[in-house]
Motif scaffolding. Sequence first.
Motif, PDB file in Angstrom:
ATOM      1  N   ALA A   9       0.889  -1.191  -0.042  1.00 13.57           N
ATOM      2  CA  ALA A   9      -0.008   0.015  -0.065  1.00 13.57           C
ATOM      3  C   ALA A   9       0.836   1.327   0.010  1.00 13.57           C
ATOM      4  O   ALA A   9       0.502   2.182   0.519  1.00 13.57           O
ATOM      5  N   GLU A  26      -5.296   3.710  -0.517  1.00 15.85           N
ATOM      6  CA  GLU A  26      -6.258   2.434  -0.025  1.00 15.85           C
ATOM      7  C   GLU A  26      -7.298   3.009   1.003  1.00 15.85           C
ATOM      8  O   GLU A  26      -8.116   2.397   1.616  1.00 15.85           O
ATOM      9  N   GLY A 107       8.285  -0.470  -7.245  1.00 19.76           N
ATOM     10  CA  GLY A 107       7.368  -1.246  -7.776  1.00 19.76           C
ATOM     11  C   GLY A 107       6.759  -2.537  -6.962  1.00 19.76           C
ATOM     12  O   GLY A 107       7.342  -2.631  -5.928  1.00 19.76           O
ATOM     13  N   ASP A 130      -6.813  -1.725  -3.829  1.00 16.31           N
ATOM     14  CA  ASP A 130      -7.623  -1.032  -4.690  1.00 16.31           C
ATOM     15  C   ASP A 130      -8.293  -1.775  -5.833  1.00 16.31           C
ATOM     16  O   ASP A 130      -9.073  -1.424  -6.361  1.00 16.31           O
TER      17      ASP A 130
HETATM   18  P1  UTP Z   1      -0.397   0.513  -9.072  1.00 15.43           P
HETATM   19  O1  UTP Z   1       0.151  -0.061 -10.383  1.00 15.43           O
HETATM   20  O2  UTP Z   1      -1.887   0.629  -8.631  1.00 15.43           O
HETATM   21  O3  UTP Z   1       0.313   1.849  -8.768  1.00 15.43           O
HETATM   22  O4  UTP Z   1       0.279  -0.440  -7.853  1.00 15.43           O
HETATM   23  P2  UTP Z   1      -0.346   2.811  -7.667  1.00 15.43           P
HETATM   24  O5  UTP Z   1       0.941   3.929  -7.508  1.00 15.43           O
HETATM   25  O6  UTP Z   1      -0.744   2.410  -6.416  1.00 15.43           O
HETATM   26  O7  UTP Z   1      -1.349   3.782  -8.510  1.00 15.43           O
HETATM   27  P3  UTP Z   1      -1.266   4.476  -9.761  1.00 15.43           P
HETATM   28  O8  UTP Z   1      -1.098   3.587 -11.047  1.00 15.43           O
HETATM   29  O9  UTP Z   1       0.006   5.660  -9.825  1.00 15.43           O
HETATM   30  O10 UTP Z   1      -2.469   5.441  -9.806  1.00 15.43           O
HETATM   31  C1  UTP Z   1      -0.412  -1.791  -7.414  1.00 15.43           C
HETATM   32  C2  UTP Z   1      -0.437  -1.933  -6.071  1.00 15.43           C
HETATM   33  O11 UTP Z   1       0.871  -1.890  -5.536  1.00 15.43           O
HETATM   34  C3  UTP Z   1       1.421  -1.063  -4.504  1.00 15.43           C
HETATM   35  C4  UTP Z   1       0.364   0.005  -4.723  1.00 15.43           C
HETATM   36  O12 UTP Z   1       0.222   0.633  -3.604  1.00 15.43           O
HETATM   37  C5  UTP Z   1      -0.902  -0.791  -4.999  1.00 15.43           C
HETATM   38  O13 UTP Z   1      -1.604  -1.515  -3.926  1.00 15.43           O
HETATM   39  N1  UTP Z   1       2.693  -0.596  -4.951  1.00 15.43           N
HETATM   40  C6  UTP Z   1       3.185  -0.176  -6.224  1.00 15.43           C
HETATM   41  C7  UTP Z   1       3.565  -0.485  -3.714  1.00 15.43           C
HETATM   42  O14 UTP Z   1       3.319  -0.706  -2.492  1.00 15.43           O
HETATM   43  N2  UTP Z   1       4.845  -0.043  -3.986  1.00 15.43           N
HETATM   44  C8  UTP Z   1       5.332   0.367  -5.364  1.00 15.43           C
HETATM   45  O15 UTP Z   1       6.569   0.757  -5.407  1.00 15.43           O
HETATM   46  C9  UTP Z   1       4.379   0.137  -6.136  1.00 15.43           C
END
Ligand code: UTP
Length: 291
Positions: A9, A26, A107, A130
């Motif tokens: 998250a 979240e 990532g 999400d």
């Molecule tokens: P998303 O690809 O949906 O990226 O990550 P994001 O940053 O949450 O949302 P957008 O695309 O910028 O709108 C998928 C999941 O991986 C977590 C995010 O919190 C989400 O639950 N995540 C992603 C991490 O915890 N760390 C990261 O470095 C990347």
Amino acid sequence: MIRKCLFPAAGYGTRFLPATKSMPKEMMPVVNKPLIEYGVEEAIQAGLDSMCIVTGRGKYAIMDHFDKNYELEHQIQGTNKEELLVDIRDVMDQATFTFIRQREMKGLGHAILTGRELIGDEAFAVILADDLCVNPDQGVLAQMAALYKQFRCSIVAVQEVPKDETHKYGIISGEMIKDNIYRVDDMIEKPDPEQSPSNLAIIGRYILTPDIFKIIENTEPGKGGEIQITDALLRQAKTGCVLAYKFKGHRFDCGSVEGYIEATNYCYENLYKKNEKTVSLNQFSTFREKR
Ligand code: UTP
């Protein structure tokens, strides 16, 4: 058998700016409950009781949500507003919550690796909050936990998506070994439709065996310069076994505005209005039985 659920998250949630500028994605409410609480309810339904949350800068609201708020609770004590806290008190009673910070957003694969300290050497579930999943009969993670008992290997939840949307997902291909269960032989992160091996897209539910940590450690940054869980899972599929499971139920991409609105309408009509004004996924809640 699986006890722990990891919630990455730490992401920035850029698709939902400006709402997510200072508020964690979240914590966005669907009707009157934050996304991550639905995820925790789903994990509890699947029999898990240890919630391990990977947070980042500016995500304090998540920690506070799963803690007491003495002042507020004292203020509404004995009034009918207390009813609105039934679900959150219920999940706090049924699970423990631990947190770890991802310092750099490298990532999803990297976020999962960050959770290693909290998970240790056991198989675990991953929920991306999400992606809101609803199935009134059996939650999606509960369906996957039942499969894990049988197969004892990593499992990803998949759904069919239109061909022109493959660039938004990790896409798998594989042989169907049983109804709705595939043995994965290929996996590509966000392929263009022409390169996509199928239209089966990975959604935000995984069960992972702990050898995945070592594999992620040795995974180079991939698409978008991020450490992709898809790349690590492909390595695991090539050397061992990864299954893809076409789950039963509804899934809403609440990281996008359209999916979020759909989820809100669905939960309002199907849970809130029908279910004594609660959007609880946890029908077997002890509190709910008492009411
Ligand atoms: P998303 O690809 O949906 O990226 O990550 P994001 O940053 O949450 O949302 P957008 O695309 O910028 O709108 C998928 C999941 O991986 C977590 C995010 O919190 C989400 O639950 N995540 C992603 C991490 O915890 N760390 C990261 O470095 C990347």
